[in-house]
Each structure stands twice: as C-alpha cells, then as structure tokens.
Design a protein around this motif. Structure first.
Motif, short mmCIF file in Angstrom:
data_model
loop_
_atom_site.label_atom_id
_atom_site.label_comp_id
_atom_site.label_asym_id
_atom_site.label_seq_id
_atom_site.Cartn_x
_atom_site.Cartn_y
_atom_site.Cartn_z
N TYR A 159 -6.75 -74.75 33.56
CA TYR A 159 -7.74 -74.12 33.73
C TYR A 159 -7.54 -73.17 32.87
N VAL A 191 -3.84 -71.75 33.32
CA VAL A 191 -3.91 -72.27 35.22
C VAL A 191 -3.72 -73.73 35.86
N LEU A 217 -4.31 -76.21 38.44
CA LEU A 217 -4.62 -76.04 39.86
C LEU A 217 -4.58 -77.24 40.52
N ASP A 245 -5.60 -75.10 46.20
CA ASP A 245 -5.76 -74.19 45.20
C ASP A 245 -7.59 -73.63 44.92
N LEU A 287 -9.41 -71.23 42.46
CA LEU A 287 -9.87 -69.82 42.06
C LEU A 287 -11.24 -69.33 41.82
N TYR A 318 -9.73 -62.42 37.63
CA TYR A 318 -9.51 -64.06 38.29
C TYR A 318 -8.28 -63.39 39.29
N LYS A 370 -6.10 -67.03 41.73
CA LYS A 370 -5.59 -67.85 42.22
C LYS A 370 -4.80 -67.96 43.34
N THR A 371 -4.76 -68.34 44.40
CA THR A 371 -4.05 -68.69 45.47
C THR A 371 -4.29 -70.24 46.17
#
Length: 257
Positions: A38, A45, A47, A51, A53, A94, A96-97
């Motif tokens: 992404y 990023v 993913l 994950d 987002l 944003y 992400k994790t």
C-alpha cells in the motif's frame, strides 16, 4: 457515532493495482491471506496475513498486489466527539500493526460485516460497538511494546497452552499451575496483554475450530460440540451465538445455501 459506509471481504486473484487517490472516509483494512503493497501518503507499506492498516480520511492511498490475496475492509465516518474515544482516532495519521490475536480479530471483523449487511433495527449500534473494539485492539497492539516483557511472555505461554488444550476442560487453576501465579493474577495479566480474558480467548479458539469442522467434515452439531471441548450442546449453542451472532444450525445452513 461511528457510521459504516461499506464493509466487505474479498479475494483478489491475479494482478491487482489501484492508483493513488485521496480517501473520502476513514478506512480499516485487514489482510487475511497473501501480500500487498500500500502506498500511504509518501510511504510504501508492506501488508501480509495478520497485518492491519488504519487510514484516516484525507489520506492519499494506492496499492498493488505481490501475489493473490484476501482482505477485509470497512469505510466509515466519525463525529468529532468520537475522536476522543481513542488516541488512534485523535492523532489523524495512518497506523499499521500486526495483530497477535488474529483469529479473534478476524472473527469480530466478520461479525461486523454480518451486522452491516443485515441492516436490522440495531445494526448501527452493533457496528459501532464492534468497530470501536477493533480500533481499540489496534491501538493496544501499537502500544503493547510498553508492557513489561514478563507479562508478554506469560500471555504467550497461556495462549499456546489454550491452543494446544482447547479440546480439554481448561480452568484458571490450570493456568495458575502453568504460570506459577494465582488464578486471578494469571487471568489479569492475560487480559492486560490481549484485551480479552483467558476464557473468552478459549471460546473464540473453540468456535473457530468448530466452524472449520462445519466446513470440512460432515459432523453433527453434537459431535462438533464434543470435539471442540464443550461439555454439552446447549452450552456450545450459547457460546457459538455469542461469538458469531447466529446459531450453529443457522451457520451450517448458510454454509450449504
């Protein structure tokens, strides 16, 4: 109140690509299979499965697939007062994790989609509650590095034990023996790390396994209840409905429709 505008689960086969554009809504996206890239504002990023987002409205986004993938997503709007509910919502950037309790997160996302599509009299309230829970989990996962390493290790030991022994009768005393702590302490640490109690986590493990059996094997509901560690079918039915929002028989019927 948080309001959903769309909620879906999609499989993407072959090459997928989306040009950069400004998001109209807040977006929560979960990758459940495969890998994608992404583009979020000026960042690239990666993913993959597990994950999540979150992108606030106004984010410039785009993307391309690295392989066949599956993802769940919801687009939603917030009232200004909703931003005070979580730091994630007030920061306007944003996030992400990776989700450690991914099976639970995925189940809750599917229940979110179920309520969104039902359009019942209380669907908006149910969607608000579930989406807020999911966003809270993301916020927690992002901040989890602040927790002591011993707590994280204990929670992971308990999760492994529950995954290995879900067919058995598991008690808090068993977890106390595993961790060398009191039942209340073990339960408190687990919830502080995962956001759910050991029993809630065990229920979701068992229901996930039960749904797999419903798809993969020709078994009766009674057999599935016994195979997944429930003491009787009535108890299994109650937990299944609580976790999924429907009865086992309704789920099995929907599987074959």
């Amino acid at each position: 109140m948080i309001k959903l505008h769309t909620c879906y689960a999609k499989d993407f086969h072959g090459k997928w690509e989306m040009g950069r554009s400004v998001t109209q809504y807040h977006i929560l996206l979960v990758v459940t299979k495969g890998k994608i890239i992404y583009w979020v504002d000026d960042d690239s990023v990666l993913l993959q499965k597990g994950d999540v987002l979150f992108m606030p409205a106004g984010t410039v986004r785009g993307g391309t697939s690295l392989e066949e993938h599956q993802r769940y997503a919801t687009h939603f709007t917030l009232e200004e007062s909703d931003r005070l509910l979580l730091p994630l919502l007030s920061e306007n950037r944003y996030c992400k994790t990776a989700i450690s309790g991914f099976d639970y997160f995925k189940q809750r996302f599917m229940l979110l989609k179920h309520h969104f599509l039902m359009k019942g009299p209380y669907s908006d309230t149910a969607c608000f509650a579930i989406l807020l829970e999911l966003l809270g989990i993301i916020n927690y996962e992002r901040d989890k590095w602040k927790l002591p390493a011993k707590k994280l290790e204990m929670a992971e030991d308990i999760k492994r034990y529950l995954l290995e022994h879900y067919k058995e009768s598991v008690t808090l005393d068993d977890l106390a023996s595993l961790t060398g702590r009191t039942p209340n302490h073990a339960s408190h640490v687990f919830k502080s790390v995962t956001g759910v109690s050991p029993i809630e986590y065990l229920h979701h493990v068992r229901i996930t396994k039960a749904k797999e059996l419903m798809f993969d094997k020709m078994m009766t509901i009674s057999d599935i209840a016994e195979e997944t560690g429930f003491c009787d079918q009535a108890y299994f039915n109650r937990v299944f409905r609580k976790v999924t929002g429907c009865s086992p028989s309704a789920f099995m019927k929907g599987r074959t429709d």
